[in-house]
Design an enzyme around this catalytic site. Sequence first.
Site, PDB file in Angstrom:
ATOM      1  N   HIS A   1      -9.344   4.596 -11.376  1.00 15.27           N
ATOM      2  CA  HIS A   1      -9.663   5.898 -10.601  1.00 15.27           C
ATOM      3  C   HIS A   1      -8.615   7.568 -10.896  1.00 15.27           C
ATOM      4  O   HIS A   1      -9.278   8.838 -11.076  1.00 15.27           O
ATOM      5  CB  HIS A   1     -10.181   6.167  -9.379  1.00 15.27           C
ATOM      6  CG  HIS A   1     -11.528   5.412  -9.221  1.00 15.27           C
ATOM      7  ND1 HIS A   1     -12.457   5.901  -8.842  1.00 15.27           N
ATOM      8  CD2 HIS A   1     -11.647   4.113  -8.767  1.00 15.27           C
ATOM      9  CE1 HIS A   1     -13.414   4.569  -9.219  1.00 15.27           C
ATOM     10  NE2 HIS A   1     -12.996   3.570  -9.517  1.00 15.27           N
TER      11      HIS A   1
ATOM     12  N   GLU B   1     -19.396  17.897  -6.546  1.00 22.07           N
ATOM     13  CA  GLU B   1     -20.409  17.478  -4.878  1.00 22.07           C
ATOM     14  C   GLU B   1     -20.332  19.298  -5.143  1.00 22.07           C
ATOM     15  O   GLU B   1     -21.515  19.799  -4.513  1.00 22.07           O
ATOM     16  CB  GLU B   1     -19.053  16.903  -4.111  1.00 22.07           C
ATOM     17  CG  GLU B   1     -18.993  15.654  -4.275  1.00 22.07           C
ATOM     18  CD  GLU B   1     -18.004  15.141  -3.286  1.00 22.07           C
ATOM     19  OE1 GLU B   1     -18.341  13.580  -2.997  1.00 22.07           O
ATOM     20  OE2 GLU B   1     -16.932  15.884  -2.677  1.00 22.07           O
TER      21      GLU B   1
ATOM     22  N   ASP C   1      -5.188  15.266 -11.760  1.00 21.69           N
ATOM     23  CA  ASP C   1      -6.603  14.328 -11.467  1.00 21.69           C
ATOM     24  C   ASP C   1      -6.722  13.739 -11.984  1.00 21.69           C
ATOM     25  O   ASP C   1      -7.448  13.630 -13.105  1.00 21.69           O
ATOM     26  CB  ASP C   1      -7.292  15.508  -9.991  1.00 21.69           C
ATOM     27  CG  ASP C   1      -7.666  14.817  -8.429  1.00 21.69           C
ATOM     28  OD1 ASP C   1      -7.526  13.731  -8.667  1.00 21.69           O
ATOM     29  OD2 ASP C   1      -8.142  16.140  -8.071  1.00 21.69           O
TER      30      ASP C   1
ATOM     31  N   TYR D   1       0.731  -1.412  -0.239  1.00 20.31           N
ATOM     32  CA  TYR D   1       0.080   0.508   0.046  1.00 20.31           C
ATOM     33  C   TYR D   1       0.603   1.567  -0.106  1.00 20.31           C
ATOM     34  O   TYR D   1       1.296   2.259  -0.981  1.00 20.31           O
ATOM     35  CB  TYR D   1      -1.048   0.022   1.195  1.00 20.31           C
ATOM     36  CG  TYR D   1      -1.007   1.488   1.238  1.00 20.31           C
ATOM     37  CD1 TYR D   1      -2.555   1.611   0.569  1.00 20.31           C
ATOM     38  CD2 TYR D   1      -1.488   2.202   1.942  1.00 20.31           C
ATOM     39  CE1 TYR D   1      -3.680   2.499   0.096  1.00 20.31           C
ATOM     40  CE2 TYR D   1      -2.559   3.226   2.442  1.00 20.31           C
ATOM     41  CZ  TYR D   1      -3.781   3.711   1.222  1.00 20.31           C
ATOM     42  OH  TYR D   1      -4.215   5.210   1.741  1.00 20.31           O
TER      43      TYR D   1
ATOM     44  N   ASP E   1       1.591 -16.944 -45.575  1.00 20.35           N
ATOM     45  CA  ASP E   1       1.921 -15.934 -44.988  1.00 20.35           C
ATOM     46  C   ASP E   1       0.903 -15.542 -43.565  1.00 20.35           C
ATOM     47  O   ASP E   1      -0.130 -15.102 -44.142  1.00 20.35           O
ATOM     48  CB  ASP E   1       1.989 -14.470 -44.433  1.00 20.35           C
ATOM     49  CG  ASP E   1       3.791 -14.721 -45.706  1.00 20.35           C
ATOM     50  OD1 ASP E   1       4.961 -14.413 -44.750  1.00 20.35           O
ATOM     51  OD2 ASP E   1       3.425 -14.755 -46.951  1.00 20.35           O
TER      52      ASP E   1
END
Length: 742
Positions: free
Chosen positions: A173, A388, A380, A95, A509
């Site tokens: 993400h 939001e 980002d 992590y 081929d």
Amino acid sequence: MNSDFELANKRVVIASNRLPINVSSKQGLLNITPSVGGLATGLSSFHQGNEGLWVGWPGMNPGNAEKKQELEKTLHDKYNCFPVYLTSTDLKKYYQGFSNRTLWPLFHYFSTYTIYDSSEWSVYKKVNQMFCDRLLEVTRPGDIIWIHDYHLLLLPQMLRREIPDATIGFFLHIPFPSMEIFRYLPWREEILEGILGADLIGFHTYDYTRHFLSCTLRILGKEQVYGQLTVDNRTVKVDTFPMGIDARRFSAAASSPDVINERKLLGKRLKTEKIILSVDRLDFTKGIPERLKAFERFLDKYTQWHGKITYVMLCVPSRTKVREYQLLKSEIDELVGKINGRFDTPGWLPILYMYRSLPFKQLVSLYSSADLALVTPLRDGMNLVAKEFIASQVNNPVGALVLSETAGAASELGEAIIVNPNDINMMAEAIAEGLSVSGEDKKSWIESMSKRIEKYDIFKWTEDFLNQLCQVKDRQELNRQFFLSDKKQSEMHSDYENAGKRLLLLDYDGTLVPLAGKPEQAKPDSEIYDLLSMLTKNPKNTVVVISGRDCNTLSEWLGGTGVNMVAEHGTWIRETGKPEWQLTSGDLTAEWKENIYPLLEMFSVRTPGSFIEEKSYALVWHYRKAEPELGNLRSKELADALHDMVSGTGLQVLRGRKVVEVKPAGVNKGKATLQWLEKYDDWDFILAAGDDWTDEDIFSVLPDWAWSIKVGFGPFTRARFVLDSTNKARRVLQSLGNIGTQ
Ligand code: ADQ
């Protein structure tokens, strides 16, 4: 194709590094809180309304078996979650290590922060395997497995190996970087192959999709057609899905009595004319120091705002054990101290800095109180905060948004004030503009953006992704029907056995031998030589090798096998036992070559690795050895230029596999095939196999009942059946040859 019905009957199992909830232990009691971060906040709304499961790290490792059992029961019964327990070494190496010191910085273009440590890579692989094992325990046939983010890039392939027909989606993400950056990774092949275990691979923006496809082409040599790749026998789709939010939840909360109350309290506490807001995880990609410097520049220049504004800077602690994050925290603390120290007055503090996570209602109260939001990450993947904030603008007047051009959200929210997050002056000016813009303008900007956010919300996003995933599975199923199955092969065997006159038309081929970098490297090996000889020995068989190769090469390579030969896509023919090659058409000329050659030469010089092959009645430009993207681009340019040159001349331009060929228009493999078909009117077995566009001409003139086989998987073919490799084509021919000898 409508997959809604299928989707409705399926269980969705999500796998991500973290569960949507975070478990900690306080004085022996379990404390469960929602996880913070874009993936968790975004997908939780979907998970809560779905019967599915979620597999991931719960945030703690209970000491003993009894506590583990207790936690598992709570997670399962209350949250539909299944934990994967990570040890402190796993957390350190998988992590904090490979995920956050290698993949995260590299994929966000911070290549100088990137650490390449093979022991961290080993643990990353091990933890991906642990996720795989856990999924194998909890999933059942028919489930849709949806894997999320950069922590689990190897998991799709690991699962695919265990459950070959599983339905697997993967969504990244964060940005997928350009090839120039991605190629730095020492484990780039493994990572790409890991992701390609999925059936559908999704990214936030078209640029990330494009970068991924460029990497699979240039690193793995996998060609795409309309975003589809072939991996083994599977069609894999790569597409763009800009992630949405639960917009209604934010707008409803913003008008709720609780939040209205919160807003009043906030107004009383801050006592300021205007609120500027930023909300981020504390991360070096979010551009927090640059933003603070821009705010300082703004205060230096626009002194009329002193005392009238408060910048509320909300940072949620993140990856606090990683050294770079600790250093960044100190830098931010110092900058905030410096700016507040320079400008504060009794009764006015320019920056209100909060370093913590806020409950949902307080967060929405801040969003809906702010006059200006600063969302200025250096990079980002998407950035949900911007969305939001917009969804929470239910008041009048609404707020303005300053948004970084390097956030994925910028490709959807074009009405925001878009800035370059490295340009401090530009950002300072944008703050001034955002504070002064008229209420009317702000309202119309917010309205346009809100509509988009409401329309493509998290539910639509999820539905869209899952529906497409089901459609890819449908397509795979459809394709499978074209594979030459064992059952179909037995039918072919009995047709062959019962036939008295058999015609076998074989391309060379890519059909009998694999494609090679240079034409001279594709010489027949002893197996193919023996195979052709065996087939021609059977008096019932007429075997024709029908190729784009020139006469000399075919004579030299296959002359001893007893096959009939067609060269240069049908220009020349040499029947078994005859010494001479014959032209198939009487009116062929070659003078045109000297006019066309200079153009091909110019393209060869400009495209390293490409070269020209000259045949008696054709010119071929090969680019198999060229850098794939450049080769593709140049081949299109060359074909366009050639089309203009040859129009009305009786010549034809063909784009085959890694070649552009100019040849007489009246000649093709289809016409040559017709000559063979017409030799007898009582063929009772016909088999044709080919891999290229030029072989489609053969397939198109065959009777319906003929066994036509496309070698290599591609989206379009006129052949009735598909085999995925030259190796399999050989095995099929071998089995026919054996029939004759038994
Ligand atoms: P993140 O990098 O975490 O997500 P972002 O998309 O902005 O970035 O999501 C942050 C989430 O955390 C938001 O939902 C926000 O409400 C919440 N949050 C932030 N600070 C908070 C605070 N102090 N208190 C409470 N909540 C807070 C990753 C990628 C992004 C991508 C998302 C989703 O890095 O680019 O948009 O996944 O795919």
